[in-house]
Design an enzyme around this catalytic site. Structure first.
Site: not given
Length: 257
Positions: A64, A133
């Site tokens: 993302a 992440e």
């Protein structure tokens, strides 16, 4: 230039991430383009196999777009970004047609989660796969916390997610994260060869086999069973009799055939 490329060649559809300058980091425009491509595939009777890849050699997707999601208000992350990504990736996983992902280069974060939504993953030997992440104080948001352990086991999934460190294509193949690790210059040809082998088989049989496997793994089992049962009953003489009796406003005469 479109950030998502979509084309069909006979029974094979190809979806290509096309933002090489940003290593195919996924933004809202790309999610919308992927959604449009998936919608076209869902309604097609001609498409039998889907190839999912990316332009260039450096990355499948690094995940993302940080600038896209960090600019959102926290509740918009919940209302839109996370939910939209989940809906899209679930639709990819639930396509009737088999999906083959070709991973050339970095496959990280949301890019890994997109690859996990495919049925078969082929990787270039130079590919690196990871869930980084936690290194930016986030966690996987588009399905890795359930799709990754289902594929490679909880212990290995925890290692990848907790450490944030990527693994090689060879390690990914050994763990079952990818089906095959190949020289980069053989990746596209192998994917097309496999797609053609699948497309040459009876499409309804292939698609029902995919539904049965997914249903057995916990992917919407009720919908899978109801869909198969509905297709079966619709082919019976009793189904034709039921419809005829309704139209003629008379009691049905079922034969059990």
């Amino acid at each position: 230039m479109s950030k998502i490329l979509f084309q069909t060649d006979g029974a094979i559809a190809s979806i290509g991430l096309n933002r090489p300058g940003k290593l195919h980091a996924l933004d809202e425009e790309m999610l919308a383009g992927l959604t449009d491509a998936v919608a076209a595939i869902e309604t097609s009777r001609d498409i039998r196999v889907v190839l999912l890849g990316a332009t260039g050699e450096r990355a499948f997707s690094v995940g993302a777009d940080i600038l896209a999601w960090t600019s959102l208000e926290p509740f918009d992350m919940w209302r839109r970004w996370i939910r939209d990504g989940h809906r899209l990736f679930d639709r990819i996983a639930d396509l009737r047609q088999p999906v083959i992902a070709t991973l050339n280069g970095y496959t990280l974060g949301g890019g890994l989660e997109l690859a996990l939504a495919a049925d078969i993953r082929l990787a270039a030997e130079t590919a690196r796969l990871g869930a980084p992440e936690v290194s930016i104080a986030a966690i996987p948001g588009w399905g890795a916390t359930h799709r990754l352990p289902a594929l490679i086991g909880a212990g290995r999934a925890k290692q990848m997610i907790f450490s944030g460190q990527p693994i090689s294509a060879a390690q990914a193949e050994a763990w079952g994260l990818v089906n095959e690790a190949l020289p980069a210059d053989e990746l596209e040809a192998r994917a097309l060869e496999l797609a053609r082998q699948i497309a040459a088989n009876a499409p309804i049989a292939v698609q029902l086999a995919k539904q049965a496997i997914n249903g057995g793994e916990g992917g919407h089992p009720a919908a899978t069973l109801e869909g198969m049962a509905g297709a079966l009953t619709a082919q019976t003489e009793d189904a034709a009799e039921g419809l005829a009796s309704f139209k003629e406003k008379r009691p049905p005469r079922f034969s059990g055939r």
